[in-house]
Enzyme design. Structure first.
Site, short mmCIF file in Angstrom:
data_model
loop_
_atom_site.label_atom_id
_atom_site.label_comp_id
_atom_site.label_asym_id
_atom_site.label_seq_id
_atom_site.Cartn_x
_atom_site.Cartn_y
_atom_site.Cartn_z
CG ASP A 74 -28.31 34.33 -17.91
OD1 ASP A 74 -29.11 34.35 -16.94
OD2 ASP A 74 -27.20 34.90 -17.88
CB SER A 75 -25.04 30.92 -17.77
OG SER A 75 -23.82 30.29 -17.48
CB ALA A 76 -25.84 28.93 -13.40
CD1 TRP A 111 -31.87 33.26 -22.13
CD2 TRP A 111 -31.26 33.11 -24.27
NE1 TRP A 111 -32.79 33.95 -22.87
CE2 TRP A 111 -32.45 33.87 -24.19
CE3 TRP A 111 -30.67 32.88 -25.52
CZ2 TRP A 111 -33.07 34.41 -25.32
CZ3 TRP A 111 -31.30 33.41 -26.65
CH2 TRP A 111 -32.47 34.17 -26.54
CG HIS A 154 -21.06 31.65 -21.38
ND1 HIS A 154 -21.78 30.49 -21.44
CD2 HIS A 154 -21.31 32.18 -20.16
CE1 HIS A 154 -22.45 30.32 -20.31
NE2 HIS A 154 -22.18 31.35 -19.52
#
Length: 324
Positions: free
Chosen positions: A165-167, A196, A295
């Protein structure tokens, strides 16, 4: 697949249940108080226990700069002794500067159960103490470890996916490219990538950066600060593909992808654009824009029904990819 012609006028408001949760437990990934404060803020988020029945084991594996902590999750299924489970190597989010095995423990448990898969969560080194490419180096070391030791865990190393997810989604996308390019290095072939709300283009000129500049949870300023800490001495005007996978000159022959983005997220168009590039390169890809989400919405799955539905959609794609 969504395209970049989304406009603010067409976008629905944040899901009302999610908004109530955000009002009750305000959370913003702000850098104003420094790195230690933002790390603590993420650790302190209230989390409800999920899937406590799972077998879970912490280990440390050899990495390029010392031991890398990992956490292994076995799904609740009990296959025959001759059956091996697919495995997902998971990379946590946190802007490359925060997050750990504990902050994403619940998310990993949900992936193990939702996709009926073994999950290996990787606690890679964080910036600014360890800027790029430290996180990617640790992530690749974990992939090589899974290739070598997965069978002893009960894993079928011909059915490997990367997720994050994200990074962590960014790192997962990079590792999918590494696995394609370095197949002779002993890494497992990657069957699927579940991304994600990743940062793949590192292009703040994309419309969602302006549209959602002051979004809940993550705003454009925080992205800029995290990016600078992670980049170290790298020129952010022209980051390498190992940092910005969407800038790779070759996206052909990558594993199929599911990219989940959020309508109220500066990174929305970043994920959508990567999906377009993958599709142009002939890679099977599904991009789902959860228009009422922010987010980090996977972290609200199990609490906010719309977030749960969005997460389950991605986990269903993961399950099909790994189990057929």
């Amino acid at each position: 697949m969504p395209s970049l012609d989304n406009t603010a006028d067409e976008k629905p408001a944040i899901d009302p249940i999610l908004q109530k949760v955000l009002d009750a437990v305000p959370f913003r990934l702000s850098t104003e108080d420094g790195i230690d404060a933002v790390r603590q803020r993420l650790r302190d988020l209230p989390r409800r226990p999920v899937h406590t029945e799972l077998r879970v084991e912490d280990r440390a594996i050899d990495g390029p700069a010392g031991p890398i902590p990992i956490r292994i999750y076995w799904p609740p299924t009990s296959p025959a002794l001759t059956d091996a489970l697919p495995v997902v190597v998971f990379f946590h989010g946190g802007g490359f500067v925060m997050g750990d095995l504990d902050t994403h423990d619940g998310t990993c448990r949900q992936h193990a159960v939702g996709a009926d898969t073994l999950v290996v969560s990787v606690d890679y080194r964080l910036a600014p103490e360890h800027p790029y490419p430290a996180a990617v180096e640790d992530a690749w070391a974990a992939m090589l470890w899974v290739a070598e030791h997965g069978a002893a865990l009960g894993a079928d190393t011909t059915r490997v996916a990367v997720a994050g997810d994200s990074a962590g989604g960014t790192i997962a996308a990079v590792i999918a490219q590494y696995a394609r390019d370095q197949a002779d290095a002993g890494g497992p072939p990657v069957r699927f990538q579940l991304l994600w709300y990743p940062s793949t283009m590192w292009d703040p000129s994309l419309p969602s950066f302006t549209e959602n500049a002051n979004a809940e949870v993550l705003d454009a300023k925080a992205i800029a600060d995290f990016s600078r800490w992670y980049a170290g001495d790298v020129d952010l005007s022209n980051p390498p593909a190992g940092m910005a996978p969407g800038r790779s000159e070759n996206l052909v022959d990558l594993p199929p992808a599911y990219i989940g983005v959020a309508g109220h997220d500066p990174l929305r168009d970043d994920g959508i654009r990567y999906g377009e590039l993958l599709a142009d390169a002939g890679v099977p890809v599904e991009v789902h824009n959860a228009k009422t989400m922010v987010h980090g919405y996977v972290g609200y799955a199990g609490v906010v029904p719309a977030a749960t539905a969005a997460m389950n959609r991605g986990l269903a794609a993961l399950r099909v990819a790994l189990h057929g």
